[in-house]
Design an enzyme around this catalytic site. Structure first.
Site, short mmCIF file in Angstrom:
data_model
loop_
_atom_site.label_atom_id
_atom_site.label_comp_id
_atom_site.label_asym_id
_atom_site.label_seq_id
_atom_site.Cartn_x
_atom_site.Cartn_y
_atom_site.Cartn_z
N ASP A 160 0.79 -1.22 0.00
CA ASP A 160 0.00 0.00 0.00
C ASP A 160 0.83 1.28 0.00
O ASP A 160 0.31 2.35 0.28
CB ASP A 160 -0.98 0.01 1.19
CG ASP A 160 -2.13 0.99 0.98
OD1 ASP A 160 -2.55 1.15 -0.18
OD2 ASP A 160 -2.58 1.59 1.96
N ASP A 198 -4.17 -4.93 -5.22
CA ASP A 198 -3.36 -3.76 -5.61
C ASP A 198 -1.88 -4.06 -5.83
O ASP A 198 -1.14 -3.16 -6.25
CB ASP A 198 -3.46 -2.64 -4.57
CG ASP A 198 -4.85 -2.07 -4.43
OD1 ASP A 198 -5.71 -2.40 -5.25
OD2 ASP A 198 -5.08 -1.32 -3.47
N ASP A 349 -12.42 1.83 5.43
CA ASP A 349 -11.31 1.90 4.50
C ASP A 349 -10.09 2.56 5.13
O ASP A 349 -8.98 2.47 4.59
CB ASP A 349 -11.71 2.73 3.28
CG ASP A 349 -12.74 2.02 2.41
OD1 ASP A 349 -12.53 0.85 2.08
OD2 ASP A 349 -13.76 2.65 2.08
#
Length: 374
Positions: A160, A198, A349
């Site tokens: 991330d 991701d 989130d």
């Protein structure tokens, strides 16, 4: 353990084209070895970090989510037929415990809304600690109910890019050992694994520093290969969403990351793009990776993406969103293997827009998602 290796954008708001320059494959870079993860970059969020005592909770039949209640007491959860919806519903998940807490308070209206979430199967995100025990607990519970476990692995090093869900395994060897623990925990039980949301996209968009690219491609490919050694495990490598990068920018990186050995790919994980847009994106990408099938995260896409506010945080607890299509394998399209709730509806989130940390239960947001559902 498995494998070896030689030697930035925001979810749903970035460019739909390639990130510029010439993309390089694993063989085009110098080996870098394992590096400590950076802590000062940006990215996305959807994962709760490991909590103390998680193994004890799992062995007691609990999830790692926090529903704000104690034991589930209230009407038993119902589930649709296995042929339509083969995945396991965790009877002690965060939503189930929240519904029970509302029932205990006499708030039947709120309880009914949260049961819209609690009665659907949602993925279990495997936290870093005690991975084998966690995975064994989830898959054994699913097998006992004659259902399939739905799991997410989200622990790649440098995860991330340092944003709300920053972290991941300390280095490549730690990651290989962790994936091996997960695989041993699955054993011969039926499980579907969504692999590293991701992780490929953050290589394409430039968010992850280039010195870590070769390592990540090899770790992802090795993870696919290790998980596929389990006889009843299905693996979907994550491929981002309809608003981030184009299929032209993604197909080679997915090939370098092992899509050829995977069962397919996942799209729209933790995001809000409509099912129609996600299926269109998935089909265009599938045509470039050997017609691989894919799954779509429909957990929160009922009202589509948020189009107002800070463009860099449209993906983070946006207001006015709604639950999407219920999980099912009956999509009416052979390329679309399932609509799944990969992001757990009701979990934050990140600490944006008044929400708690990534992955923590967010009761008011859960109520809004259910209330807005069609």
């Amino acid at each position: 353990m498995y494998g070896s290796y030689s030697r930035r954008g925001h979810r749903g708001t970035g460019s739909t084209g390639a990130s510029g320059g010439v993309r390089k494959g694993p063989g085009d870079r110098k080996g870098t070895g394992d590096r400590k993860r950076p802590e000062d970059r940006k990215g996305r969020a959807s994962f709760a970090v490991a909590v103390a005592g998680v193994t004890a909770l799992l062995l007691a039949g609990c999830t790692s989510g926090d529903g704000g209640g104690g034991d589930t007491k209230g009407p038993p959860l119902s589930q649709r037929p296995k042929a339509e919806d083969p995945y396991w519903v965790n009877p002690d998940g965060g939503a189930a415990r929240q519904a029970a807490a509302y029932e205990e308070k006499g708030d039947s209206g709120s309880a009914a809304l949260i049961r819209k979430i609690a009665e659907q199967p949602a993925a279990e995100w495997i936290v870093p600690d005690n991975a084998e025990a966690q995975t064994k607990g989830f898959t054994e519970a699913a097998a006992k109910a004659d259902r399939d476990a739905l799991l997410v692995l989200y622990n790649i090093p440098h995860r991330d890019c340092g944003q709300f869900s920053k972290g991941g395994a300390e280095d490549g060897d730690s990651y290989r050992a962790w994936v091996d623990q997960v695989a041993r925990g699955i054993g011969d039980r039926r499980a579907t694994v969504i692999l590293e949301p991701d992780a490929v996209l953050h290589l394409v968009d430039g968010c992850t520093p280039e010195e870590f690219h070769e390592e990540r491609y090899h770790l992802l490919k090795g993870a696919v290969e290790r998980l596929k050694r389990q006889p009843a495990t299905t693996v979907y490598l994550d491929a981002g969403n309809a608003g981030w990068q184009s299929p032209d920018a993604l197909f080679e990186p997915l090939q370098w990351a092992g899509i050829g050995a995977a069962d397919g790919f996942s799209v729209n994980v933790s995001n809000f793009y409509t099912t129609e847009a996600s299926v269109d994106f998935g089909k265009r990408l599938s045509a470039k990776v050997g017609d691989k099938p894919f799954v779509v995260d429909t957990s929160r896409n009922g009202n589509g993406p948020y189009t107002k506010g800070d463009s860099g945080e449209k993906w983070c607890n946006p207001p006015g969103r709604a639950l999407g299509e219920r999980p099912t394998v009956r999509t009416g399209d052979p390329l679309v293997k399932a609509y799944l709730w990969i992001k757990r509806p009701g979990e934050s989130d990140g600490d944006c827009k008044g929400g708690p940390k990534a992955g923590a239960w967010y009761a008011s947001y859960a109520l809004d998602l259910a209330r807005n559902a069609r």
